[in-house]
Enzyme design. Sequence first.
Site, PDB file in Angstrom:
ATOM      1  N   GLY A  84       0.813  -1.212   0.000  1.00 45.09           N
ATOM      2  CA  GLY A  84       0.000   0.000   0.000  1.00 45.09           C
ATOM      3  C   GLY A  84       0.843   1.258   0.000  1.00 45.09           C
ATOM      4  N   SER A 130      -3.275   0.528  14.549  1.00 45.10           N
ATOM      5  CA  SER A 130      -3.988   1.794  14.747  1.00 45.10           C
ATOM      6  C   SER A 130      -4.205   2.018  16.231  1.00 45.10           C
ATOM      7  CB  SER A 130      -5.345   1.757  14.028  1.00 45.10           C
ATOM      8  OG  SER A 130      -6.162   2.837  14.430  1.00 45.10           O
ATOM      9  N   TYR A 190     -13.339  -2.208  11.747  1.00 44.18           N
ATOM     10  CA  TYR A 190     -11.971  -1.718  11.614  1.00 44.18           C
ATOM     11  C   TYR A 190     -11.187  -1.824  12.923  1.00 44.18           C
ATOM     12  CZ  TYR A 190      -8.115   1.523  10.689  1.00 44.18           C
ATOM     13  OH  TYR A 190      -6.874   2.079  10.538  1.00 44.18           O
ATOM     14  N   THR A 227     -10.261  -5.360  13.892  1.00 40.75           N
ATOM     15  CA  THR A 227      -9.300  -5.874  12.925  1.00 40.75           C
ATOM     16  C   THR A 227      -7.890  -5.407  13.266  1.00 40.75           C
ATOM     17  OG1 THR A 227     -10.951  -5.998  11.158  1.00 40.75           O
ATOM     18  CG2 THR A 227      -8.656  -5.863  10.484  1.00 40.75           C
TER      19      THR A 227
END
Length: 252
Positions: free
Chosen positions: A10, A141, A154, A157
Amino acid sequence: MRRPAALITGAAKGIGKQIAITLAEKGYDIAVNYHTDPQAAKEVCREAESFGARTLAIFADMSKVTDIKAMHGQADETFGGVDLVVNNAGISSEVYFLDAEEKDFDRMTAIDWKGLYFSSQEAAKNMIARGIQGVIINISSNQTDGCWPRATIYGPTKAAVSKFTKNAAMELAGYGIRMAAVAPGYTDVGWEPDDIRWEAAKRLPFGRFASTREIAEAVAYLASGHAAYITGTTLTIDGGATLPVVAANDFT
């Protein structure tokens, strides 16, 4: 002398792009993974080449294990081994819990969790086969600690990513391979000036978002020999966003 090589997933834009460029500055050859924008990936490669790096732009759909294996194989063959893999690719679609559908769950977990898992596995297998005591860094995150609306897929995850980092680091230590994670909070990836997300900056302890460079420098540190005794940890870089009990408190 062979330059170390890094593969960043990415990496055509945002945090991944800056990680690729920063690592090139620090002496790495760079493999830039992309999914939808080959031109952007080529531009990242050109910028990395200005620092003397050999580069490679590689397409892969990170939800498909066959693509992941092909990507790692191409990078490994091109550079004669990959010393560092940064699993940055991910999506952060927002959906309320009561509105979420199976397709929302499957798409996000396939890229953010399954893709990262098998990318790490392929990286480790290739490192072991070549006798490389390399490093794998996963982008998590700060939502592993804090709770935001529309993040019931999210957030968990990313929590899985941080927990996986611990377990895999334990299994890979015997091969001399380190694994760590970086957990950014709000990061300025070039949002438009009128983007509503900027409103959150006023409620953060430092009153600003992270720069992509700050995240990239942390990745570079964890990959370096200065961090040779660090494995299994997640480094949160969010300017203290998850510290206040009530983010709107007046600390002045």
